[in-house]
Each structure stands twice: as structure tokens, then as C-alpha cells.
Design an enzyme around this catalytic site. Structure first.
Site, short mmCIF file in Angstrom:
data_model
loop_
_atom_site.label_atom_id
_atom_site.label_comp_id
_atom_site.label_asym_id
_atom_site.label_seq_id
_atom_site.Cartn_x
_atom_site.Cartn_y
_atom_site.Cartn_z
N ASP A 1 -7.06 -6.08 -1.61
CA ASP A 1 -5.64 -6.24 -1.95
C ASP A 1 -5.42 -7.20 -3.13
O ASP A 1 -4.38 -7.14 -3.80
CB ASP A 1 -4.83 -6.69 -0.73
CG ASP A 1 -4.58 -5.55 0.24
OD1 ASP A 1 -5.02 -4.40 -0.05
OD2 ASP A 1 -3.95 -5.77 1.29
N TYR B 1 1.60 1.48 13.86
CA TYR B 1 2.42 2.43 13.09
C TYR B 1 1.94 3.86 13.23
O TYR B 1 0.77 4.12 13.47
CB TYR B 1 2.53 2.04 11.61
CG TYR B 1 1.24 1.86 10.85
CD1 TYR B 1 0.42 0.75 11.07
CD2 TYR B 1 0.85 2.78 9.88
CE1 TYR B 1 -0.74 0.57 10.34
CE2 TYR B 1 -0.32 2.60 9.14
CZ TYR B 1 -1.10 1.50 9.38
OH TYR B 1 -2.26 1.32 8.67
N LYS C 1 6.06 6.29 7.45
CA LYS C 1 5.50 5.40 8.48
C LYS C 1 6.58 4.86 9.40
O LYS C 1 7.61 4.35 8.93
CB LYS C 1 4.78 4.20 7.81
CG LYS C 1 3.56 4.61 7.00
CD LYS C 1 2.98 3.44 6.21
CE LYS C 1 1.98 3.97 5.18
NZ LYS C 1 1.56 2.94 4.21
N HIS D 1 0.81 -1.21 0.00
CA HIS D 1 0.00 0.00 0.00
C HIS D 1 0.85 1.27 0.00
O HIS D 1 1.93 1.30 0.57
CB HIS D 1 -0.88 0.04 1.27
CG HIS D 1 -1.83 -1.12 1.39
ND1 HIS D 1 -2.36 -1.51 2.59
CD2 HIS D 1 -2.35 -1.96 0.46
CE1 HIS D 1 -3.17 -2.55 2.40
NE2 HIS D 1 -3.17 -2.85 1.12
C1 LIG Z 1 -5.56 2.57 6.70
C2 LIG Z 1 -6.87 2.98 7.39
C3 LIG Z 1 -7.99 2.20 7.27
N1 LIG Z 1 -9.15 2.57 7.89
C4 LIG Z 1 -10.33 1.67 7.81
C5 LIG Z 1 -10.78 1.35 6.41
C6 LIG Z 1 -11.28 -0.08 6.53
O1 LIG Z 1 -12.63 -0.08 7.00
C7 LIG Z 1 -10.43 -0.70 7.63
C8 LIG Z 1 -9.30 -1.57 7.11
O2 LIG Z 1 -8.59 -0.83 6.12
P1 LIG Z 1 -7.52 -1.54 5.18
O3 LIG Z 1 -7.02 -0.52 4.18
O4 LIG Z 1 -8.08 -2.81 4.63
O5 LIG Z 1 -6.39 -1.90 6.25
P2 LIG Z 1 -4.90 -2.45 5.98
O6 LIG Z 1 -4.33 -2.84 7.29
O7 LIG Z 1 -4.93 -3.46 4.90
O8 LIG Z 1 -4.14 -1.15 5.43
C9 LIG Z 1 -2.87 -0.79 5.90
O9 LIG Z 1 -1.91 -1.69 5.35
C10 LIG Z 1 -0.55 -1.39 5.69
C11 LIG Z 1 0.32 -2.44 5.02
C12 LIG Z 1 -0.21 0.02 5.22
O10 LIG Z 1 1.09 0.40 5.66
C13 LIG Z 1 -1.19 1.03 5.82
O11 LIG Z 1 -0.89 2.34 5.32
C14 LIG Z 1 -2.61 0.66 5.45
O12 LIG Z 1 -2.77 0.78 4.05
O13 LIG Z 1 -9.92 0.42 8.38
C15 LIG Z 1 -9.22 3.72 8.66
O14 LIG Z 1 -10.28 4.06 9.23
N2 LIG Z 1 -8.10 4.49 8.78
C16 LIG Z 1 -6.92 4.18 8.18
O15 LIG Z 1 -5.92 4.92 8.35
#
Ligand SMILES: Cc1cn([C@H]2C[C@H](O)[C@@H](COP(=O)(O)OP(=O)(O)O[C@H]3O[C@@H](C)[C@H](O)[C@@H](O)[C@H]3O)O2)c(=O)[nH]c1=O
Ligand SMILES: Cc1cn([C@H]2C[C@H](O)[C@@H](COP(=O)(O)OP(=O)(O)O[C@H]3O[C@@H](C)[C@H](O)[C@@H](O)[C@H]3O)O2)c(=O)[nH]c1=O
Lengths: 181, 181
Positions: B166, B130, B71, B61
Site C-alpha cells: 500500500d 465485507y 462492497k 483499493h
Molecule cells: C483481497 C484479497 C486478498 N487475498 C490475499 C492476498 C494476500 O496474501 C492477503 C492480503 O491481501 P491484501 O490485498 O494485502 O489485503 P487488504 O486487506 O489490504 O485488501 C483489502 O483492502 C480493503 C480496503 C479493500 O476493500 C479490499 O477490496 C481489499 O483490497 O490476502 C485473497 O486471497 N483474496 C482476496 O480477496
């Protein structure tokens, strides 16, 4: 983010939203624009993490001016009883305390403003985490003995594990002689 | 705080000091003056925490300008393999990645500058944490598919648990057609 006021001005509980899916869970534990919009202090300069086995009691601690610290506290694993004592001499609730159960299952947090003493007892093995509005300064460290007779805090435990340093802390009466009649 | 450089400019590993005693342990996970003194970015505006069961892979991401995020990543419980891919088009290591084992036993962290794609695979059930230099912005979310043939990342796992979102991510070749010959 749910904001819950307490009977002590400025001392609040926060409940962030957790998103669950088949991978696990996700939550924002701090977001500066959100904190600003809620009128909460949003500038933190230090993050700390401690691990305590069940029965450990840390506190009651505060730092003196000019290093007074506001603290955003929570647990990451486990559960603690968290205690904040109002030491703001101009406050209507001076000398009063509030207890919070901080539980990793609900990821609730408390914001404890500058001018409070703070401590907690681990109800389970717990990872405790907090953000501070001011940095650690050894020379400004101060505190009150956990089982102070005037504060009369109900810790729900009679023989906690306490550091040597915390066993030497002063009494409320010694620190604020004018306040105790 | 020990600072370990990698072969990619700006991407570093950090090892904070942990204090152990009969109660458990204590560590500073972030200290603004210390970060400033080390020449690291010291302004973070959002903290996130996710839990992933063993075998979950999140990534790769990044957020597009003007919401690019630096980060500061670490694990609180468990262990992950963390991957940072350099997407800075003027960088001599553009398209290269670095892998870190982030382990809660040693509390090591990595600082991933703006301009990188990031992901990790949980080697155990893990709480990942993070700090970000910029806030979440859904409209600026972007990413690259984890098993991209050009990036050719060795994840050490063939069937990770990946979110539907993803699984739809673009290829490196689609995002940077001019860079792949
Ligand atoms: C990233 C994020 C998601 N969310 C919400 C959106 C979704 O409902 C839920 C899960 O989001 P996802 O994008 O699927 O989470 P994720 O854990 O897959 O995403 C994370 O992956 C890491 C590898 C990256 O470093 C991060 O920057 C972020 O992209 O949380 C927030 O409210 N705030 C945030 O900052
Ligand atoms: C508080 C602190 C301690 N340390 C070091 C000093 C010691 O070697 C070790 C343990 O310190 P102690 O003061 O015994 O940790 P402790 O966990 O008992 O102290 C904490 O208790 C909480 C209830 C308060 O809210 C905190 O503000 C803090 O006082 O960590 C730092 O390096 N930075 C810090 O910010």
C-alpha cells in the site's frame, strides 16, 4: 480450502486459508466459484450473526419445507460445540448426529445440508455466523428439544442457558413416531 | 433495516435491527429479498474477513474492469473509520469521498458501489467483514496512496501501519491526469 468429510453424507467441515502479516490477518470466508468447484451449494440468500455468552445453547432447529435451509456455519470470536442431526428420512444415518468444535482460532466452518436439525453450545462467549440457502420463515420454524433421550447428544454441559421457546420444542419421538422402536 | 443516503449517489449506510435477549443478540446481516426490495445489489459472490490491530490502515483499493467490485462493508468487533472515494468519471462527485464510522456496537454497514476506491483505518483492534459483487482478481488490483494530496482525506491519524504494497500505490494525479488542474 481444506475439505473434511464426516461419517454423514453431505455434512462436511471446511478449513479456509488465513494469511497473516504485521497488520493482522485476512481470509476469504466464502467464494462462489471455489464452492462451485468443490461441488458445494454456492447460492446463499441470507447471512445471520448471533452473540451468545458462555453456556448458552441454541437449538435444535430446522425449517420445514418449502423453506428448508442449508447452513454454512462458523464462529468469528470464541468457540462452540456445533451439532448437526440428520433428519433425512431416506438417509442411512437418519437420527444420527455429528459434533464439530468450531473455533475462531482456526476459522473452521461446517456445511450442514437441508434436512438437518442444528444447534450449538457456546464454550466461550462467542460470535456465531452463518449463511443460509433459504430465507427465514417464522411459520416453517421447527425443532427438537436439545436433551432429547432418543438422540442422546453429549453436549458436555448439564445446565445450559436455553430460550423459553427452545425449552418447549418437541421430542424426536413425537416428530418421528415411526422411527423409534 | 434503516437506509441512510449520503451526498454521493449510490453510496449508502445501512442499519440492521438487532434483537437482544438473555442469551445475547441476533441480527440478519444480509437478506437477499430485503436487499432486492430496497433496490440494492443483492448478488454477492465472495465474503472476506480481516483482522487489523489499532492504527492499521488498509487502502485505498479497487479492482479494474472487468472485475470491479461493489462492497457491503461492516465491522464485527471494534470500530473503524471507513473511506469511499468516488472514481466514476461521469459522476458529479468524482474525486470526492465520504467517511463512515463503522462501529460493532451499532452494527452499521455501508454499501460501496463499483467504481469507488475503498480503505479504512482501525480505531480499535477490529474484525472487518465485507461481501463483494465480483471475485478477487490479483491482476486487476489497483489503488491510490492513502495520503494523496489531491484527495486530501482526513484520516485523523498521522502514522498509520500500512503494508509495503500500500505504500507503493499511485497518486490520484497519476491515475487521472486530466482531472487535476
Ligand atoms: C483481497 C484479497 C486478498 N487475498 C490475499 C492476498 C494476500 O496474501 C492477503 C492480503 O491481501 P491484501 O490485498 O494485502 O489485503 P487488504 O486487506 O489490504 O485488501 C483489502 O483492502 C480493503 C480496503 C479493500 O476493500 C479490499 O477490496 C481489499 O483490497 O490476502 C485473497 O486471497 N483474496 C482476496 O480477496
Ligand atoms: C433465525 C432468525 C431469527 N430472527 C429473529 C426472531 C427473534 O426475534 C430473534 C431470535 O430468534 P431465535 O430463533 O430465538 O434465534 P436462534 O439463534 O435461537 O435461532 C437460530 O438457531 C440456530 C441454532 C439455527 O441454526 C438457526 O437456523 C436459528 O434457528 O431473531 C430473524 O429476524 N431472522 C432469522 O433468520
Amino acid at each position: 480450502m481444506q475439505v473434511i468429510k464426516t461419517s454423514i453424507e453431505g455434512l462436511i467441515e471446511l478449513r479456509p486459508q488465513t494469511f497473516k502479516d504485521s497488520r493482522g490477518s485476512f481470509l476469504e470466508t466464502y467464494n462462489q466459484p471455489v464452492f462451485n468447484a468443490l461441488g458445494l451449494p454456492a447460492q446463499f440468500v441470507q447471512d445471520n450473526q448471533s452473540f451468545s455468552t458462555k453456556g448458552v445453547l441454541r437449538g435444535l432447529h430446522f425449517q420445514k419445507e418449502p423453506f428448508a435451509q442449508g447452513k454454512l456455519v462458523r464462529v468469528i470470536t470464541g468457540k462452540v460445540m456445533d451439532i448437526a442431526v440428520d433428519l433425512r428420512e431416506d438417509s442411512p444415518t437418519f437420527g444420527k448426529y455429528e459434533a464439530f468444535i468450531l473455533d475462531s482460532e482456526i476459522s473452521n466452518m461446517a456445511y450442514i445440508p437441508e434436512g438437518f436439525a442444528h444447534g450449538f453450545v457456546a464454550l466461550e462467549d462467542s460470535i456465531f455466523s452463518y449463511k443460509c440457502t433459504n430465507v427465514y420463515n417464522k411459520a416453517c420454524e421447527s425443532g427438537i428439544i436439545w436433551n432429547d433421550p432418543d438422540l442422546n447428544i453429549d453436549w458436555g454441559i448439564s445446565n445450559p442457558i436455553v430460550s423459553d421457546k427452545d425449552q418447549q420444542l418437541a421430542s424426536f419421538r413425537d416428530l418421528y413416531p415411526q422411527s423409534v422402536t
